[in-house]
Motif scaffolding. Structure first.
Motif: not given
Length: 256
Positions: A5-6, A70-72, A113-114, A132-135
């Protein structure tokens, strides 16, 4: 799977230190400068909070050369907190959290972030987009080190797979193996996991990087391939990982 999503990302300004210098040459000015009480009353800049520190360190679109950041969408999350997750093998819990964008251990703050792209990739429509998700998670002194150790133990202990459940959903992982990654931060560890969905196998990749008291968790997945029943091997984006690792190390003020 999480839906792409945006979302507009808000910029966060951190406090900066302004140097104060005394001016004037009279005896009263000199006396004020030498007065310990006067010096003690000078304003002192506050250190950024753990949440502010992560907001300044998390990777952005400007860092990733064309990737969307983006934010998941929380609506499609496997779980909203680790309290909602149960694992048939408790030692594998860190991996269950890592592959579902949840922070490990007990952080003081965390942020996810996604990332996807680049947006002009020629294979975008035919092969889907790898996410790729980054936490990032910030811990009290020493806690990031022990949390990283738990993640390493999970990779070693969960070779024959495990199953995670949350809110009526179930995610079975067939295998877990350690994977070589480019060294980064104070400690780094990669892993590969496989899962079978509707008879089709998918290969997932993840990594942990600790820099001081901050732990970065990376996880990649090709959601469209899973939804469409097409085998996938979703590797971590080197662009995203390199950019985030650079910001992680640059922003780390803690000892290893």
């Amino acid at each position: 799977m999480n839906r792409h999503t945006s979302a507009a990302l808000a910029a966060l300004s951190l406090l900066s230190v302004t140097a104060l210098t005394a001016c004037g040459g009279g005896s009263d000015s000199d006396a004020a400068t030498d007065d310990p009480k006067a010096s003690a009353s000078a304003p002192v800049s506050e250190a950024p909070s753990p949440a502010e520190r992560l907001a300044a360190t998390i990777v952005t679109k400007a860092d990733t050369d064309g990737f969307e950041v983006e934010e998941p969408d929380a609506e499609y999350a496997f779980a909203k907190s680790t309290d909602e997750v149960t694992v048939d093998k408790p030692a594998c819990a860190p991996l269950a959290y890592a592959m579902n964008q949840l922070p490990l251990g007990t952080p003081e703050a965390d942020l996810t972030r996604l990332t996807s792209g680049p947006t002009d990739a020629p294979t975008k429509l035919t092969k889907g987009i790898t996410f790729t998700y980054v936490t990032l998670a910030s811990y009290a002194p020493g806690k990031a080190r022990s949390t990283f150790a738990d993640a390493r133990e999970a990779v070693d202990a969960c070779g024959d797979g495990f199953t995670a459940k949350a809110n009526g959903n179930e995610s079975p992982y067939d295998t877990v193996t350690a994977e070589q990654v480019t060294p980064a931060g104070d400690e780094s560890l990669g892993f590969t996991s496989t899962m079978t969905f509707r008879g089709v196998q998918h290969v997932l990749h993840g990594a942990f990087v600790r820099s001081g008291d901050v732990l970065a968790t990376y996880f990649s997945v090709d959601g469209m391939a899973i939804a469409n029943g097409r085998p996938s091997d979703a590797k971590l984006s080197p662009t995203v990982v390199k950019a985030q690792n650079a910001k992680l190390v640059a922003g780390s003020g803690a000892e290893s």
